[in-house]
Design a protein around this motif. Structure first.
Motif, short mmCIF file in Angstrom:
data_model
loop_
_atom_site.label_atom_id
_atom_site.label_comp_id
_atom_site.label_asym_id
_atom_site.label_seq_id
_atom_site.Cartn_x
_atom_site.Cartn_y
_atom_site.Cartn_z
N ALA A 18 0.82 -1.21 0.00
CA ALA A 18 0.00 0.00 0.00
C ALA A 18 0.86 1.26 0.00
O ALA A 18 0.58 2.22 -0.74
N VAL A 19 1.91 1.30 0.81
CA VAL A 19 2.74 2.49 0.90
C VAL A 19 3.56 2.68 -0.38
O VAL A 19 3.59 3.76 -0.97
N GLY A 20 4.23 1.62 -0.83
CA GLY A 20 5.04 1.73 -2.03
C GLY A 20 4.24 2.10 -3.26
O GLY A 20 4.68 2.91 -4.08
N THR A 21 3.05 1.53 -3.39
CA THR A 21 2.21 1.82 -4.55
C THR A 21 1.69 3.25 -4.51
O THR A 21 1.69 3.96 -5.53
N THR A 22 1.26 3.70 -3.34
CA THR A 22 0.80 5.09 -3.21
C THR A 22 1.93 6.06 -3.54
O THR A 22 1.73 7.06 -4.24
N LEU A 23 3.12 5.75 -3.04
CA LEU A 23 4.29 6.59 -3.31
C LEU A 23 4.63 6.61 -4.79
O LEU A 23 4.91 7.68 -5.37
N ALA A 24 4.60 5.46 -5.45
CA ALA A 24 4.93 5.40 -6.88
C ALA A 24 3.99 6.26 -7.69
O ALA A 24 4.41 7.00 -8.59
N ASN A 33 12.70 2.73 1.19
CA ASN A 33 12.44 1.44 1.82
C ASN A 33 10.96 1.38 2.21
O ASN A 33 10.55 1.90 3.24
N CYS A 34 10.17 0.74 1.37
CA CYS A 34 8.74 0.52 1.65
C CYS A 34 8.46 -0.97 1.75
O CYS A 34 7.33 -1.42 1.50
N ALA A 35 9.48 -1.73 2.08
CA ALA A 35 9.31 -3.18 2.20
C ALA A 35 8.43 -3.52 3.39
O ALA A 35 8.28 -2.73 4.32
N SER A 36 7.85 -4.71 3.36
CA SER A 36 6.91 -5.11 4.40
C SER A 36 7.02 -6.60 4.68
O SER A 36 6.20 -7.39 4.22
N PRO A 37 8.04 -7.01 5.45
CA PRO A 37 8.14 -8.43 5.81
C PRO A 37 6.90 -8.88 6.60
O PRO A 37 6.20 -8.05 7.20
N ALA A 38 6.67 -10.16 6.59
CA ALA A 38 5.53 -10.70 7.36
C ALA A 38 5.63 -10.24 8.81
O ALA A 38 6.72 -10.21 9.40
N TYR A 39 4.49 -9.87 9.37
CA TYR A 39 4.43 -9.26 10.69
C TYR A 39 5.16 -10.08 11.75
O TYR A 39 5.88 -9.54 12.59
N HIS A 40 4.99 -11.39 11.70
CA HIS A 40 5.59 -12.24 12.72
C HIS A 40 7.04 -12.62 12.42
O HIS A 40 7.66 -13.35 13.17
N ALA A 47 2.92 9.21 1.72
CA ALA A 47 3.71 9.33 0.49
C ALA A 47 4.28 10.73 0.34
O ALA A 47 5.46 10.90 -0.02
N ARG A 48 3.48 11.75 0.62
CA ARG A 48 3.97 13.13 0.53
C ARG A 48 5.16 13.36 1.46
O ARG A 48 6.13 14.03 1.11
#
Length: 309
Positions: free
Chosen positions: A11-17, A66-73, A199-200
């Motif tokens: 969600a973050v990376g796509t919004t930023l792109a 860095n908008c990566a999102s490893p699995a929460y656990h 994103a802004r």
């Protein structure tokens, strides 16, 4: 013409792109699964833990996000090698490294969080995020890389996904008039960051030299309890029926679900006030948070994102 490389297409990376492309930048989004390139947004398949591959893809970039999102656990195991690779790639390419961060590193005890609050979380996830920033800050001070981190609260917005507390799993039943069963408490004040504002802030931090070497909060509107936020989204529709899953049940489910076990470990984020101050970041990054009425309307598709005057 600026070139921007984003690690992560959530969600973050796509919004930023989309924001960067709308501003006329060339954007390369890196992920393990790749994607379809459209317009100024290109996608490539890259394992970001592979420093050689990441540095090659980021060559010539002005900013590496860095908008990566490893699995929460899996934060404790997956973040360290991923983060080391990103720092090394930024060092090799000279790109400014901007991280999409969060508030987990703080142990708030109900206090309002500022950028100067101590990173003293005892939760494993918070400890990992805190150490990531300490590592980055040390390398920045040594002159090895240029870094900044932009910390958001739990996010809401048009592209909020299943990982978001206030994503489809909450909003879909809420708007349909069905009972909502969140696995968190819903009656304490809580900060919520609007995804387009996130994103802004990332873009502003990456292009503002005075922001480098420090962490900043995303300009964020006034806190609301989850129940209050649900009521705002439900205005004009059925009255919301929000019935949280009891904490004891969440803990019991955590015995078999790694995800819920980690949710239970940070239950204090919702059982006490969890509020961030964004006064300093609004001054540094040059904008204030989107008002709630606009954020909710845009999330529900009533006005186009960025359509405000």
């Amino acid at each position: 013409m600026s070139r921007h490389v984003i690690v992560g297409k959530g969600a973050v990376g796509t919004t930023l792109a989309h924001l960067l492309a709308a501003q006329g930048a060339d954007v390369l989004v890196l992920s393990r699964s790749g994607g379809t390139s459209v317009g100024r947004i290109a996608h490539a398949t890259v394992d970001a833990t592979d420093t050689e591959a990441l540095a090659a893809a980021a060559q010539g970039a002005d900013v590496l996000y860095n908008c990566a999102s490893p699995a929460y656990h899996r934060w404790a195991t997956d973040w360290p090698p991923l983060w080391t690779s990103m720092l090394d790639a930024a060092s090799r390419t000279g790109a400014v490294l901007v991280t999409a961060g969060n508030l987990y590193g703080y142990a708030t005890h109900g206090a309002v969080m500022t950028e100067d609050s101590p990173l003293d979380s005892t939760d494993s996830k918070g400890a990992v995020r805190a150490q990531m920033w300490r590592d980055a800050e040390a390398r920045h001070r040594a002159g090895d890389v240029r870094v900044t981190e932009v910390r958001a609260a739990d996010y809401v917005g048009p592209l909020a996904d299943s990982q978001a507390v206030f994503g489809p799993r909450f909003l879909d039943p809420l708007l349909a008039g069905k009972v909502v069963r969140p696995v968190v408490a819903v009656d304490q004040p809580h900060s919520w960051t609007y995804l387009p504002d996130f994103a802004r802030a990332l873009v502003a931090a990456g292009s503002t030299p005075d922001a480098w070497g420090r962490a900043w909060h995303v300009p964020t509107a006034e806190p609301l309890t989850p129940r209050e936020l649900g009521e705002r989204f439900a205005v004009g529709g059925p009255a919301p029926r929000i019935r949280p899953v009891p904490a004891a049940v969440v803990r019991a489910l955590g015995l078999v679900s790694p995800l819920l076990r980690e949710v239970a470990a940070v239950s204090d984020h919702f059982t006490q006030p969890y509020v961030m101050d964004t006064t300093a970041s609004s001054r540094m990054l040059g904008f204030v948070a989107t008002p709630w009425d606009d954020a909710i309307a845009e999330t529900l598709g009533r006005t186009p994102v960025g359509g405000r005057a």
